[in-house]
Design a protein around this motif. Sequence first.
Motif, PDB file in Angstrom:
ATOM      1  N   GLU A   1      16.031 -21.836  -7.310  1.00  0.00           N
ATOM      2  CA  GLU A   1      16.604 -22.689  -8.358  1.00  0.00           C
ATOM      3  C   GLU A   1      15.698 -23.871  -8.686  1.00  0.00           C
ATOM      4  OE1 GLU A   1      20.510 -23.682  -6.916  1.00  0.00           O
ATOM      5  OE2 GLU A   1      21.324 -21.781  -7.626  1.00  0.00           O
TER       6      GLU A   1
ATOM      7  N   GLU B   1      28.896 -30.113  -8.329  1.00  0.00           N
ATOM      8  CA  GLU B   1      30.106 -29.433  -7.911  1.00  0.00           C
ATOM      9  C   GLU B   1      29.934 -28.828  -6.527  1.00  0.00           C
ATOM     10  OE1 GLU B   1      32.700 -25.681  -9.068  1.00  0.00           O
ATOM     11  OE2 GLU B   1      32.050 -26.852 -10.814  1.00  0.00           O
ATOM     12  N   ARG B   2      28.738 -28.286  -6.282  1.00  0.00           N
ATOM     13  CA  ARG B   2      28.469 -27.700  -4.971  1.00  0.00           C
ATOM     14  C   ARG B   2      28.539 -28.752  -3.877  1.00  0.00           C
ATOM     15  NH1 ARG B   2      23.129 -24.345  -5.338  1.00  0.00           N
ATOM     16  NH2 ARG B   2      23.918 -23.106  -7.038  1.00  0.00           N
TER      17      ARG B   2
ATOM     18  N   GLU C   1      25.032 -30.317 -13.034  1.00  0.00           N
ATOM     19  CA  GLU C   1      26.482 -30.282 -12.871  1.00  0.00           C
ATOM     20  C   GLU C   1      26.896 -29.292 -11.773  1.00  0.00           C
ATOM     21  OE1 GLU C   1      29.129 -29.550 -16.361  1.00  0.00           O
ATOM     22  OE2 GLU C   1      27.937 -31.237 -17.150  1.00  0.00           O
ATOM     23  N   VAL C   2      26.261 -28.114 -11.812  1.00  0.00           N
ATOM     24  CA  VAL C   2      26.544 -27.110 -10.772  1.00  0.00           C
ATOM     25  C   VAL C   2      26.229 -27.691  -9.395  1.00  0.00           C
ATOM     26  CG1 VAL C   2      25.779 -24.898  -9.824  1.00  0.00           C
ATOM     27  CG2 VAL C   2      26.181 -25.125 -12.281  1.00  0.00           C
ATOM     28  N   LEU C   3      25.106 -28.396  -9.292  1.00  0.00           N
ATOM     29  CA  LEU C   3      24.726 -28.970  -7.997  1.00  0.00           C
ATOM     30  C   LEU C   3      25.746 -30.013  -7.543  1.00  0.00           C
ATOM     31  CD1 LEU C   3      20.851 -29.435  -8.266  1.00  0.00           C
ATOM     32  CD2 LEU C   3      22.130 -27.585  -7.206  1.00  0.00           C
TER      33      LEU C   3
ATOM     34  N   ASN D   1      23.267 -28.743 -17.268  1.00  0.00           N
ATOM     35  CA  ASN D   1      24.208 -27.761 -16.706  1.00  0.00           C
ATOM     36  C   ASN D   1      23.940 -27.529 -15.230  1.00  0.00           C
ATOM     37  OD1 ASN D   1      25.506 -27.394 -19.055  1.00  0.00           O
ATOM     38  ND2 ASN D   1      24.456 -25.498 -19.630  1.00  0.00           N
ATOM     39  N   HIS D   2      22.654 -27.368 -14.904  1.00  0.00           N
ATOM     40  CA  HIS D   2      22.317 -27.089 -13.512  1.00  0.00           C
ATOM     41  C   HIS D   2      22.688 -28.269 -12.612  1.00  0.00           C
ATOM     42  CE1 HIS D   2      20.431 -25.239 -10.126  1.00  0.00           C
ATOM     43  NE2 HIS D   2      19.684 -26.309  -9.928  1.00  0.00           N
TER      44      HIS D   2
END
Length: 639
Positions: free
Chosen positions: A100, A235-236, A231-233, A228-229
């Motif tokens: 990633e 959330e993780r 944000e994913v991080l 976006n990425h």
Amino acid sequence: MIKITFPDGSQKEYDKGITVEDIAGDISSSLKKASVAGFVNDELYDLNRPILEDADVRIVTKKDEKAFEVLNHSAAHLLAQAIKRLYPEAKFGVGPAIREGFYYDIDIDTQLSEDDLPKIEKVMHRISEEQTAIERHECTKEEALELFKDDEYKQELITDLNPSETISYYTQGEFKDLCRGGHIGSTKNIRHFKLLSIAGAYWRGDSDRNQLQRIYGTAWFTKKDLENHLEVLEERKERDHRKLGKELRIFELNNDAGQGLALWLPNGYTVRKALEDYVYKLERKAGYKHVSTPALGTKKLYEISGHWSHYRDNMFPVMERNDETFVLRPMSCPHHMLIYKSDLRSYRDLPIRYAEIVTQHRYEASGALSGLERVRAMTLTDAHLFVRRDQIKEEVLAAYNLIQKAISDLKLEIEYVELALRDKKKGKFHDDDKLWDLAEATLKELLDENDIEYTEMTGEAAFYGPKIDIQVRTAMGHVITMSTVQLDFLLPERFDLTYIGSDGDKHRPVVIHRGLISTWERLMSILLEQYKGAFPTWLAPVQIKLIPVNNEYHAEYAKELNDRFIDEDLRSELDLREEKLGYKIREAQTLKIPYQLVVGDNEVNDNQVTYRKYGEKKQTTVSVDEFIALVKKEIKDKA
Ligand code: TSB
Ligand code: ZN
């Protein structure tokens, strides 16, 4: 002229020295804009690298997975260039693209912290604005050694290169780096990136060598993709069991207690108890008998089993006192063998299934420890089944099905099944090839016959036999072993286990080792991440929180309710602290308690309860009996 062949078979002639970028431009201006690199006879070419002979060409565009790798690898170079500007003494290890993003291992005099990352990013952005061309050069080994004479790491990499390999390096402005390529043409193409974290990393992964600082980052083609990425991080991170475990007061890791030796807090222990009750019931229904054995055993016991010769590296050192030598058990199998041996067994007694929730200790490398996911003291939902040869398949399959049921009750999913086999070359497996062949073939047949898909993993077996390992993917994205069924012909030999057959002769049973839902530690790490800390009611540490609006008027009724719920085996708690109502409600919310009951005048007068479920806005008023029935049903259904 040279002839270029495209993936669809079409061909076109170009001048020798044409580049991928020019070819893309010749096809269309939009293709030129989207192009990132090209495959030229399967070798990755930069956009601006001349093609010198007839070739098959495939243009890599931003949509290609490969493009992400090229971009991120280029971003790693950009990072290195920025580091070199900020820390001229810098030397560099390796800097690859990863799943990633990218990282670079650096050796500088300053110990960096995450606070330094924005400063480094700023310099990266400046270099990007400078719009420097990223250029490829080729050279001989001697030239390369000379070019990188100030960097011992690069020197070592060059020395290790295969003599037949072309050595290439890349320059961008004042910066050069040894590299195979491909790259993205110009620093101006690397605009949307972020540095994420810093970690220590040994040079070449060898703990006897220098420790470098590894900077991780990620780069994307558009601002939107990057956002976006990130944000994913985010959330993780919110789902990381280490963070959730702290917030919800589940467990504690403290180096004074010892690395990888977790302390279970009241909330964590309550969940674990609920799981334990569940496992006991499930196993009793499946014909298991429960036993209990000590965490300490003699060294001799583990010599007999073969752990001492094959598994010693994973064990804590031996303890000696007077003439006795003990070990802290890494597994419970030897004890269960002795329980089998404690009585005379007949073919009619088999299968015998001994289950135990076993605390065991393994000396895992400190670098491998990770929250609760990999620890050194662990409690396993273990079992050993003693079966006749004609019962093997039936029992392995039943164990597999029981595992499936437990995994589905926990609302988890099997990612895939692994068949772990021995590696004949390695010494860590017992050496009776005949037994290995039989055990491996039996498991393969069984999986095939039942249409269970699996991946073979050579060298991952236990020393005593092959395993069916059931893998789950954590919400954080890694795949780990949850459950296991293992076929073992060895320990019955080692312990000389027998049963009397229908022919009146002695026969050897076979042992099946079974881990149901992993260890409490690993399971808790998986569940915390899967549920984002919001345990379903049947597992929640506190199921009901009662909050009186006013202690003076409503506490008495709230206390009555609390007692009633506890009598009904519900995990209820009463909050009588001198805190504001809003504060108590918010706290119950943060602790993700499934049922929040605010008790006020209406409830007292009408003998009712008003509840709000976690994650819902609406409040519902029902009679006490209705409420109890509703919660109990939810618990029973494991909803
Ligand atoms: C199943 N003797 C067998 C047993 O009878 C055994 O110990 N097998 S094992 O070595 O594969 O371990 C069983 C399970 O324990 C693994 O499937 C994994 O889920 C869990 N486990 C192993 N090592 C660790 C660890 N260091 N921390 C947490 N859980 C672990
Ligand atoms: Zn075992």
